[in-house]
Design an enzyme around this catalytic site. Structure first.
Site, PDB file in Angstrom:
ATOM      1  N   LYS A   1     -10.095  -4.278  11.795  1.00 55.88           N
ATOM      2  CA  LYS A   1      -8.944  -3.777  12.555  1.00 55.88           C
ATOM      3  C   LYS A   1      -8.802  -4.536  13.880  1.00 55.88           C
ATOM      4  O   LYS A   1      -7.704  -4.860  14.312  1.00 55.88           O
ATOM      5  CB  LYS A   1      -9.058  -2.263  12.784  1.00 55.88           C
TER       6      LYS A   1
ATOM      7  N   LEU B   1       1.524   3.461  -2.162  1.00 51.91           N
ATOM      8  CA  LEU B   1       1.088   4.674  -2.869  1.00 51.91           C
ATOM      9  C   LEU B   1      -0.011   5.409  -2.108  1.00 51.91           C
ATOM     10  O   LEU B   1      -0.524   6.423  -2.568  1.00 51.91           O
ATOM     11  CB  LEU B   1       0.577   4.322  -4.274  1.00 51.91           C
ATOM     12  N   GLY B   2      -0.370   4.914  -0.935  1.00 50.77           N
ATOM     13  CA  GLY B   2      -1.452   5.524  -0.174  1.00 50.77           C
ATOM     14  C   GLY B   2      -0.995   6.747   0.607  1.00 50.77           C
ATOM     15  O   GLY B   2       0.163   7.172   0.519  1.00 50.77           O
ATOM     16  N   GLN B   3      -1.931   7.299   1.388  1.00 50.90           N
ATOM     17  CA  GLN B   3      -1.640   8.536   2.133  1.00 50.90           C
ATOM     18  C   GLN B   3      -0.438   8.347   3.067  1.00 50.90           C
ATOM     19  O   GLN B   3       0.497   9.147   3.056  1.00 50.90           O
ATOM     20  CB  GLN B   3      -2.878   8.955   2.951  1.00 50.90           C
TER      21      GLN B   3
ATOM     22  N   GLY C   1       0.833  -1.222   0.000  1.00 47.08           N
ATOM     23  CA  GLY C   1       0.000   0.000   0.000  1.00 47.08           C
ATOM     24  C   GLY C   1       0.854   1.253   0.000  1.00 47.08           C
ATOM     25  O   GLY C   1       0.481   2.282   0.566  1.00 47.08           O
TER      26      GLY C   1
ATOM     27  N   ARG D   1      -2.010  -0.590  -7.259  1.00 45.27           N
ATOM     28  CA  ARG D   1      -2.011   0.327  -8.411  1.00 45.27           C
ATOM     29  C   ARG D   1      -0.692   0.173  -9.168  1.00 45.27           C
ATOM     30  O   ARG D   1       0.358  -0.045  -8.566  1.00 45.27           O
ATOM     31  CB  ARG D   1      -2.210   1.768  -7.940  1.00 45.27           C
TER      32      ARG D   1
ATOM     33  N   ASP E   1      -0.866  -7.180  -5.407  1.00 39.67           N
ATOM     34  CA  ASP E   1      -2.157  -7.283  -4.724  1.00 39.67           C
ATOM     35  C   ASP E   1      -1.914  -8.161  -3.491  1.00 39.67           C
ATOM     36  O   ASP E   1      -1.515  -9.327  -3.631  1.00 39.67           O
ATOM     37  CB  ASP E   1      -3.169  -7.941  -5.689  1.00 39.67           C
TER      38      ASP E   1
ATOM     39  N   TYR F   1     -14.849  -1.856   8.733  1.00 38.46           N
ATOM     40  CA  TYR F   1     -13.441  -1.474   8.863  1.00 38.46           C
ATOM     41  C   TYR F   1     -12.953  -1.736  10.300  1.00 38.46           C
ATOM     42  O   TYR F   1     -11.894  -2.338  10.511  1.00 38.46           O
ATOM     43  CB  TYR F   1     -13.311   0.003   8.493  1.00 38.46           C
TER      44      TYR F   1
END
Ligand code: NAD
Ligand code: AKB
Length: 320
Positions: A147, A10-12, A8, A36, A53, A143
């Site tokens: 978690k 490329l995420g925030q 992940g 991505r 993925d 979500y």
């Protein structure tokens, strides 16, 4: 930590964490991956990038072997708002992704796995103020359910296999590099982009929806500090509360107005208000402070000043 894999990326958080890890451990020793295909502007040209993925165990194992990975920062996930729109997708990515990462790590001699958790582990039954480290975990979002399960899975791998798994319950993260990816706290980032661009913002939460938040430099510092902490000093593993400051949209807007008096906010609460209502307002992070010396550097005012400065510059340069 010599050969690091980030999912992940490329995420925030992934983007800035990957850059910080590359600065510390070397560009070629940090392997960025995301579902991505295209590297984003910030990571382009900074070293290896693979499309991955996390639900694909074979591909994950291939990359771990190829780079002799010893540490994984597993950031690929579906966040709260997107998760409520598509709960099955949220379950599939968050749960199958995490079990794949843990099991593939175990089978391939990875030494350490860091999997972020979230304040979303709590639901309406938990104390709203100064929410304790060890309190009732009954989330009402998919979500949040993933978690809580993710935390339990990590602790299971610690107990059963001695795999070194660590995690933090982030509050809402505010940043200026990469836009957030579909959470309930996204308003606290969007508001800055809209303030700089249009001098006004319509908020999807109510004016008094207080939530815990943190500025990205503190988030990165917390994540790397926990990853580097001596395992022997940790009583908790997968579920450290971390906190910096809390505010509601009205207070944030007033703070922005100090620097931009013409800024205007209006409110059009949507389904995300229910999610916000189920989360704490302030968090007790004393376990993180005592077990690995966690301490934030930014308060709301310093964060506001810096966000406006950085985004004003980006806007001038035509970045958004
Ligand atoms: P994000 O949505 O910005 O990034 C997630 C990344 O995962 C995206 O780049 C996406 O393309 C990728 N991804 C999605 N499905 C994937 C898959 N199947 N395989 C590989 N990659 C996939 O999320 P973020 O804000 O960077 O969050 C990172 C972690 O921190 C998550 O575990 C999240 O739950 C947690 N967290 C974030 C916040 C926050 O405010 N940003 C707060 C609490 C917890
Ligand atoms: C979200 O709003 O979903 C995230 C989080 C607090 O986990 N920012």
């Amino acid at each position: 930590m010599k050969n690091i894999l980030v999912t992940g990326a490329l995420g925030q958080i992934g983007t800035e964490l990957t850059l910080a890890l590359k600065k510390k451990y070397g560009n070629d020793n940090v392997i960025a991956t995301d579902i991505r295909k295209e590297c984003n502007e910030a990571l382009a040209g900074t070293g290896p990038f693979h499309t991955l993925d996390v639900t694909n165990k074979e591909e994950l194992a291939k990359i771990i072997k190829q780079y002799n990975i010893d540490t994984i920062f597993h950031l690929a996930a579906i966040l709260s708002a997107t998760g409520e729109k598509d709960p099955i997708l949220c379950w599939n990515i968050n749960m199958n992704g995490s079990i794949n990462v843990l099991e593939t790590a175990r089978l391939n001699n990875v030494k350490k796995v860091i999997i972020p958790s979230s304040m979303a582990v709590w639901g309406p039954d938990a104390p709203k103020f100064n929410t304790p480290q060890d309190s009732v975990l009954k989330p009402t979002t998919m979500y949040g359910v993933t978690k809580v399960c993710g935390e339990r899975l990590c602790d299971y791998y610690v107990q059963k296999y001695g795999l070194d798994c660590r995690g933090l319950r982030y509050p809402g993260i505010i940043s200026s590099e990469t836009l957030p990816g579909g959470g309930t706290t996204d308003y606290a980032v969007e508001i800055f982009y809209e303030a700089v661009k249009n001098k006004k913002y319509t908020c999807f939460l109510k004016e008094d929806a207080t939530l815990p938040m943190m500025y990205m430099p503190d988030c990165i510092n917390a994540t790397i500090s926990l990853a580097e902490a001596d395992f022997a000093n940790l009583k908790h593993h997968s579920d450290f509360n971390v906190a910096a400051f809390s505010f509601d949209p009205k207070t944030l807007a007033e703070n922005i107005k100090k620097y931009m008096p013409e800024f205007e906010i209006s409110y059009a609460p949507d389904f995300r208000q229910d999610i916000a209502d189920s989360w704490p307002k302030t968090i007790d992070d004393s376990a993180a402070r005592s077990e690995w010396n966690w301490k934030p550097n930014y308060d709301m005012d310093l964060m506001t000043k810096e966000m406006l400065q950085i985004l004003t510059e980006k806007h001038k340069n035509g970045k958004f």
